[in-house]
Motif scaffolding. Structure first.
Motif, PDB file in Angstrom:
ATOM      1  N   GLU A 130      17.216 -43.990-100.095  1.00 54.37           N
ATOM      2  CA  GLU A 130      18.432 -44.794-100.171  1.00 54.37           C
ATOM      3  C   GLU A 130      19.650 -43.941-100.524  1.00 54.37           C
ATOM      4  N   PRO A 149      21.715 -41.626 -96.836  1.00 47.01           N
ATOM      5  CA  PRO A 149      22.083 -42.254 -95.566  1.00 47.01           C
ATOM      6  C   PRO A 149      22.495 -41.176 -94.576  1.00 47.01           C
ATOM      7  N   PRO A 175      21.052 -49.183 -92.009  1.00 45.69           N
ATOM      8  CA  PRO A 175      21.290 -47.736 -92.060  1.00 45.69           C
ATOM      9  C   PRO A 175      20.072 -46.926 -91.617  1.00 45.69           C
ATOM     10  N   LEU A 234      18.080 -44.064 -93.156  1.00 41.32           N
ATOM     11  CA  LEU A 234      17.912 -43.415 -94.457  1.00 41.32           C
ATOM     12  C   LEU A 234      16.891 -42.296 -94.319  1.00 41.32           C
ATOM     13  N   TYR A 242      23.448 -45.711-100.156  1.00 37.35           N
ATOM     14  CA  TYR A 242      23.999 -46.283 -98.929  1.00 37.35           C
ATOM     15  C   TYR A 242      24.769 -47.577 -99.162  1.00 37.35           C
ATOM     16  N   TYR A 297      26.478 -52.596 -95.386  1.00 35.64           N
ATOM     17  CA  TYR A 297      25.319 -51.932 -95.990  1.00 35.64           C
ATOM     18  C   TYR A 297      25.046 -52.479 -97.393  1.00 35.64           C
TER      19      TYR A 297
END
Length: 649
Positions: A353, A356, A467, A469, A532, A539
């Motif tokens: 996390e 990103p 996203p 990640l 993120y 997000y």
């Protein structure tokens, strides 16, 4: 990266407008032009008048011109969305390989090179190195063999090996898009977002209630790490080992042909031929290194497995299942991940996390700017449009990011072009890699030809709501490949023959492996990280949906998370390196046979599996015929034959 004023590079970025017909035509034109240059040298120079200036230098200019155009033509096979364009690019590689074989077996050219090599001229180091490389290239391509059957057979072998390599890579690319069908229950434990992206079966068909997990590295490792069901892990592991059966015969044929070619040249093995001009110099040095490393790692590897077995036992018993004292190959990713989470508080998903995709990429480039005194200036779409003439494209796909690269000192000299092609597509090269598109060298007029280089990976493409990640090990991989890219960009050589990563294979990995260390530096990790949820409101909403009312994490990676990641850096490290040793030792075994009969009688798959069972202290299926792992070992059908030890060196 926005702190310097935009400048126009002195060398415009290359264009990517090829079609299947033009790739073939352009390749043939380049070869015709190169042969005209070679013929001119042969017409104008005799062995008695041959010098570096009138033979080697013109040959270098011919190679420079060919490399500056041909690298892009063969690059399409790795990145194009068009099967026809990929096939044409593979054929271009075959045409170029045939040209190289014919050139390296040209008696008239060799007579001139031989004369220059033995006239003991005083040359500066790079020029002497070029002369020696060209001379030894002729020797290794059979020019000391008598004309006739031996010479003809050697040429046949080289041409066939070129075809084998292309077919091997094509088969593997196709196999990576295949998959296995699983029910939702069989995939219990995998992250929901991963499952949501899998292709479902058609209603009413055999697999209508199932989803398909592809046999590419991303899906494979995700399944091995998170699937609770040991049978699921076993199925996908063994399927991956057997996904490319058509490469069994190709791999075997390749090692037999390599062995035959080496013996024709008077070498005892292909390994002796390949290692002769590397840092290691001889197979004995490599074997001693690998054997010593194996002995040092063996006990620690067994201790690591014992600890993992305890974890597996506790896990199975918590589910009411019995433990049979076995720890299988397909267990390792799952219990290694569990050990990191339970004993070291390392949660791959939570750590991801903080990485990103886009902010991580920009952070990596900032680090390289600081380390190497560079400045990366990204071309946006408007700038690309201004560069374009009608029908010209400066990227090969809309997902590609392009940068001009400059020195950040007062002079601000131009360095080259960098491309990032990092999202998964059908038919794309399956692994992470760096590709040189244009080598750097000095032109005949004394000006510099600047390099262009591309990083190719296969991450999931983000959307405005979801996203991409990156796992920490993926960040390490990106740093590694960017290390090759930086090496490619900052290299300054006179001749394209030595540009960038075109160095001894057992040195070529060193710059990238050194750059990986920044991924384990606390200050760098924190400066690189950004949760993120701080990137956009979309997000943030996505995070809230996943977090179930948890408080928003801090923006940069917390000290405790960094500390736990660093403490776990070497966990199960002996097992990791024993796996690498298996690859390296297998590479040497198949390329360093005691005699011709030994290699002819070798069951390659059985040897691969037998070495795996002997080196890695984990359980595997019974017998030696359960898998064909060598069929996906593309390093050995690339540039790392008798050279995989480089990753450990």
């Amino acid at each position: 990266m926005a702190h310097q004023m935009k400048r126009n590079p002195p060398q415009q970025p290359p264009s990517f407008t090829a079609n299947p017909v033009s790739i073939t035509q352009d390749t043939k034109y380049l070869i015709v032009h190169a042969r005209e240059g070679q013929n001119q040298i042969k017409r104008n120079v005799q062995p008695s008048t041959a010098t570096f200036t009138n033979v080697i230098l013109p040959l270098a200019h011919i190679d420079n011109a060919l490399a500056s155009k041909s690298h892009i033509l063969v690059f399409y096979r790795a990145v194009s969305t068009s099967p026809e364009l990929r096939n044409a690019s593979m054929e271009a590689q075959n045409i170029l390989d045939s040209y190289n074989v014919e050139t390296s077996m040209d008696d008239d050219l060799f007579a001139l090179v031989d004369a220059v090599f033995h006239n003991n001229a005083d040359l500066e180091p790079e020029s002497y190195r070029l002369l020696k490389k060209i001379y030894m290239g002729y020797i290794r391509h059979g020019l000391k063999l008598s004309a006739g059957c031996q010479r003809d057979r050697f040429q046949e072998i080289q041409l066939r090996l070129s075809c084998i390599k292309a077919e091997f890579q094509r088969n593997l690319a196709q196999a990576n898009s295949a998959g296995i069908w699983f029910t939702a229950g069989e995939l219990d434990g995998l992250p929901g977002e991963f499952l949501s992206k899998l292709m479902g079966g058609e209603v009413g068909k055999v697999n209508g209630d199932k989803v398909q997990v592809a046999l590419n590295d991303s899906d494979l490792f995700q399944t091995l790490r998170y699937a609770r069901d040991g049978e699921t892990r076993k199925r996908i592991y063994i399927a991956n080992e057997n996904k490319c059966g058509q490469n069994v015969s190709l791999f075997r044929e390749a090692i037999l042909l390599r062995d035959e070619a080496a013996r024709l040249l008077g070498y005892p093995s292909h390994a002796a031929l390949r290692i002769e001009d590397k840092m290691a110099k001889c197979p004995e040095t490599v074997n001693s290194f690998l054997g010593d490393l194996q002995a040092r790692l063996r006990d620690n590897g067994m201790k690591e497995v014992d600890k993992l077995k305890q974890l597996k036992k506790a896990d199975l018993e918590s589910r009411g299942e019995s433990f049979d004292e076995r720890y299988f190959l397909w267990d390792h990713q799952y219990y290694h991940r569990m050990m990191l989470e339970k004993q070291y508080s390392v949660n791959r998903q939570k750590i991801a996390e903080y990485f990103p995709f886009q902010s991580t990429i920009m952070g990596m480039l900032r680090i390289c700017e600081t380390l190497f005194g560079l400045f990366f200036s990204e071309f946006n779409r408007d700038e690309m449009t201004k560069l374009d003439s009608p029908g010209v494209a400066h990227v090969w796909h809309e997902d590609v990011q392009a940068f001009s690269v400059w020195n950040s000192d007062e002079d601000g000299d131009f360095v080259g072009h960098l491309y990032l092609d990092l999202f998964h597509r059908e038919g794309k090269y399956a692994n992470a890699a760096n590709f040189n598109l244009i080598p750097g060298f000095i032109l005949e007029n004394g000006k510099r030809r600047y390099p262009a280089t591309a990083l190719v990976c296969n991450f999931s493409k983000p959307s405005s709501e979801t996203p991409c990640l990156l796992k920490h090990d993926e960040v390490v991989t990106l740093f590694h490949e960017l290390g090759h890219g930086i090496h490619d960009l900052v290299s300054k050589t006179t001749y394209s023959h030595f540009h960038g990563t075109e160095t001894e294979v057992d040195f070529g990995e060193a710059p990238s492996q050194m750059l990986e260390n920044w991924c384990w530096t606390p200050t760098v990790l924190q400066s690189l990280s950004r949760h993120y949820s701080y990137i956009s409101s979309e997000y943030l909403d996505h995070w809230k949906e996943q977090a179930y009312r948890e408080p928003q994490p801090q923006e940069q990676m917390p000290d405790a998370m960094v500390e736990s990641l660093l403490q776990a850096k070497h966990i199960n490290g002996a097992l990791f390196h024993l796996r690498q040793l298996h690859f390296g030792i297998f590479d040497m075994v198949v390329h360093e046979s005691d005699d011709r009969h030994a290699i002819e009688g070798l069951d390659v798959s059985a040897k691969y599996n037998e070495l795996l069972a002997r080196i890695l202290p984990m359980d595997s299926p019974e017998g030696d015929d359960w898998g064909h792992g060598q069929t996906r070992f593309q390093h050995l059908l690339g540039e790392y034959d008798a050279g995989y030890y480089s990753y450990l060196l």
